[in-house]
Design a protein around this motif. Structure first.
Motif: not given
Lengths: 250, 481
Positions: A95-96, A103, A106-113, A155, A159
């Motif tokens: 992770l970052y 956060e 939110a970031y990784f979920h946001g990539l695909g949503a 994560i 999804r």
């Protein structure tokens, strides 16, 4: 027997998969079907072909022959559509480190949503994955491996994919974290999620899986119903399959 | 992909010390370069204003002296007499023709450290009037060319590449890329977002400083038209954006080719070295080999020989010259008069040197054509030329100004020549030609800048597409490693 849909497709199918890397035959005609709500543990020694099979399912590798399908979508024909039905937890969840667990989720979920998830929903996912509330807003560089793994599970949970792939999910986890992970996987399977887990961990596999396949030299040597065997018996079966193959090879 | 990713990327950047270091270096160098440009521009404006005032004062004083001498009488040497057309045309009415700095002159020194912003016009020969302007600013030459353009062309790409060095190499190295690929599907959009944000970190401070320099009070002392300044600012911003977008696209593409951060740093640093240092140096060498600078010594020697010959030929030859050029004077020219003789010798020398001057001019034009082609060898050269053009310090604006200087010099001689040869007292001080610089049409500048921007943005699109294509296949590449 794996549960299939009206078209006769299981959510996860591997049919006659073959893959060779130079002189090494990584997969030698792997056939596998995992039904909805089923948790399948793929056991095997190092180099058995578990990660190769997962990489083909993820669309990262092209098989030499055979077909891989996720939710009836041919992975090789349309890897992006196939991946949309897929959640993945790698062996080492990276992770970052400068973002908090929340956060990162939110970031990784946001990539695909297409739409961002509300904070409360994200926190719910973290809780379901077993991450305590006090850790949600801490930066990931302060996390243990188990905590990072839990964010990885969150994560995957966020999804809400029908199929979940896990590569050595309990590797490096403390017993408590591994126990919580197993509970989460059982819950997911109960909600109809199809799970394929590649692992070395016979004990955890027997605890959580509804079926166990022993993969040796790229071929499924044996399938076991964990309900019908004890831990020691499963270990004997596994070692026998591995030794038998190694004996034949020598 | 949704706003959570953008917020996450912004958080990542804000929490990365490297970003703050890059910003600090960029802002410090920009402030240093901009202050130097502004100081230089102010000093130049002060010199030009002083020069224009001195010209006006000198002419006014000569006019009053001529009237006073005519009315009151008195003895004055012919070499200082304000009623002598030669003295007025050669000394007292000398005009310093000024190339007014544009509103953006502080942003790019360009060619202005090689070519002066003014040329004194008098009855002196053309070559001499150009030579006088060469030592215009020792301070400027000593300080060198550290300006905002230098920061844009040399420093900014390096800092941008520094920000791009770990993207996506760090994710690949750490093993994060498979999870990203599963979550995102195709990584093209993700890569474009993070590359774009890093580009903005470098681009925005430059644009802000550019606008601030232009808006700074006193930088527009020559009252350059507001439209001209606005147009130049827009074109300058376009060129800066195009150039840095090119580097961002190149950096993104190289980032998808390498396996780890070390390889990434090496590839990006090599590309900077090649495009910013090596190719311009090679282009410069090839230019010198193809079109060496004309020899000034050869020109001076030829001028001396022609002068000696014209003097040796004496009055007879000068009379012959006048017969060939009846437009120079009437029948009453006294070829033995010192001033008439000096002017005629000068005319003859220039005529004798015409083939050599023409050859030099052709050589200069050929060099200019070659330079115009060579700038395509590297986007750094293209951008450098474009930024100077937008700031009004380019070779082309200088050439245009020089052409106007030559035209005015001809008009000056057409006015004074016959009056010197006639040898009559001169009282036409108020009819002496005056110079007004005519700005080049905005469309011509816009067309040149459009070529620069098209070049930079075209390359950006090409490398951007390559990066997107490569990013799409990244998961497959990873699987085979």
């Amino acid at each position: 027997m794996a549960a299939s849909d009206a078209g006769g497709h299981c959510p996860l199918e591997l049919i006659g998969l073959r893959k060779r890397f130079g002189p090494v035959q990584a997969l030698a005609g792997l056939d596998l079907r995992v039904g909805a709500g089923e948790c399948y543990a793929l056991l095997g020694p190092n180099g058995a072909g578990k990660t190769t099979a997962l990489n083909i399912l993820l669309g990262f590798l092209q098989p030499d022959a055979g077909t891989a399908r996720i939710a009836a979508v041919d992975v090789q024909a349309d890897p992006d559509r196939a991946r949309r039905n897929l959640a993945y937890i790698p062996e080492q969840v990276q992770l970052y480190p400068r973002l908090s667990g929340l956060e990162n989720l939110a970031y990784f979920h946001g990539l695909g949503a297409s739409e961002a998830m509300a904070d409360a929903q994200l926190r719910d996912c973290l809780r379901q994955a077993g991450l305590t509330d006090t850790a949600h807003d801490r930066r990931v560089h302060t996390y243990s491996k188990g905590m990072r793994q839990k964010v990885g599970i969150a994560i995957a949970l966020a999804r809400r994919a029908p199929v979940m792939l896990l590569d050595e999910p309990t590797s490096g986890l403390d017993p408590e974290a591994a126990f919580e992970l197993n509970n989460s996987l059982r819950d997911l399977a109960a909600r109809g999620v199809t799970i394929l887990m590649a692992t070395h961990d016979l004990f955890r596999a027997r605890e959580v899986a509804s079926r166990i396949g022993i993969l040796v030299a790229g071929r499924l040597q044996q399938e076991v119903d964990p309900a019908s065997v004890g831990g020691a018996e499963l270990e004997s079966l596994y070692l026998a399959a591995v030794r038998d193959l190694l004996g034949r090879a020598s | 992909m949704n706003s959570a990713v953008v917020r996450g990327e912004v958080r990542l950047l804000l929490r990365d010390p490297a970003v703050w270091i890059v910003l600090l270096v960029l802002v410090v160098t920009l402030i240093g370069a901009a202050s130097q440009g502004v100081l230089r521009q102010h000093a130049e404006i002060a010199v030009l204003t002083e020069m224009a005032n001195a010209d006006a004062d000198r002419l006014e004083s000569a006019t009053w002296d001529a009237i006073r001498l005519e009315e009151q009488g008195g003895n004055v040497s012919r070499f200082r007499d304000p009623r002598n057309a030669d003295v007025v045309g050669r000394r007292l009415a000398v005009q310093h023709l000024i190339l007014p700095p544009t509103g953006l002159a502080a942003l790019a020194v360009g060619q202005s450290d090689l070519h002066p912003a003014w040329h004194p016009v008098s009855l002196e020969p053309r070559d001499q009037l150009l030579a006088e302007g060469e030592l215009n600013s020792p301070r400027q030459l000593a300080v060198g060319r550290f300006d905002v353009s230098f920061v844009v062309v040399f420093v900014a790409p390096l800092l941008l590449l520094g920000l791009l060095a770990g993207s996506p190499a760090r994710e690949r190295e750490s093993g994060m890329l498979p999870l990203l690929a599963v979550q995102r599907g195709q990584l093209g959009g993700w890569l474009a977002l993070r590359t774009g944000l890093r580009l903005l970190i470098v681009l925005l401070p430059i644009l802000v400083v550019g606008v601030m320099v232009v808006l700074l009070p006193g930088s527009d002392a020559f009252e350059a038209a507001a439209f001209d300044t606005l147009l130049r600012l827009v074109l300058w911003a376009g060129a800066v954006t195009g150039y840095l977008t090119f580097w961002a696209a190149l950096g993104a593409w190289l980032g998808t080719l390498v396996r780890d951060t070390a390889q990434s740093v090496l590839a990006l640093a090599s590309s900077w070295l090649l495009l910013v240092i090596l190719l311009p140096a090679i282009a410069n060498v090839s230019l010198e080999l193809s079109y060496p600078q004309p020899s000034r010594i050869e020109y001076v020697n030829a001028m001396r020989a022609a002068t000696d010959l014209a003097r040796a030929e004496g009055s007879e030859a000068l009379q012959q010259y006048l017969e060939d050029h009846p437009e120079m004077a009437g029948d009453d020219v006294d070829v033995d008069d010192f001033f008439a003789q000096r002017l005629l010798v000068q005319e003859r020398v220039e005529e004798a040197l015409l083939p050599l001057s023409t050859a030099f001019e052709q050589q200069r034009q050929a060099r200019a054509r070659q330079v115009s082609w060579l700038r395509w060898a590297s986007p750094a050269m293209l951008a450098s030329a474009g930024l100077a053009d937008a700031a009004g310090t380019s070779e082309s604006r200088q050439a245009d100004f020089l052409q106007q200087v030559h035209g005015f010099h001809d008009a000056w001689r057409d006015f004074f020549g016959p009056r010197v040869l006639a040898g009559r007292p001169f009282f036409e001080h108020d009819r002496i030609p005056t110079f007004e610089y005519s700005q080049e049409p905005p469309a011509r500048l816009a067309a040149r800048m459009a070529v620069v921007m098209l070049g930079c943005f075209g390359l950006s699109v090409a490398f951007g597409l390559l990066a997107l294509r490569r990013a799409r296949s990244l998961p497959k590449v990873m699987g085979n490693e």
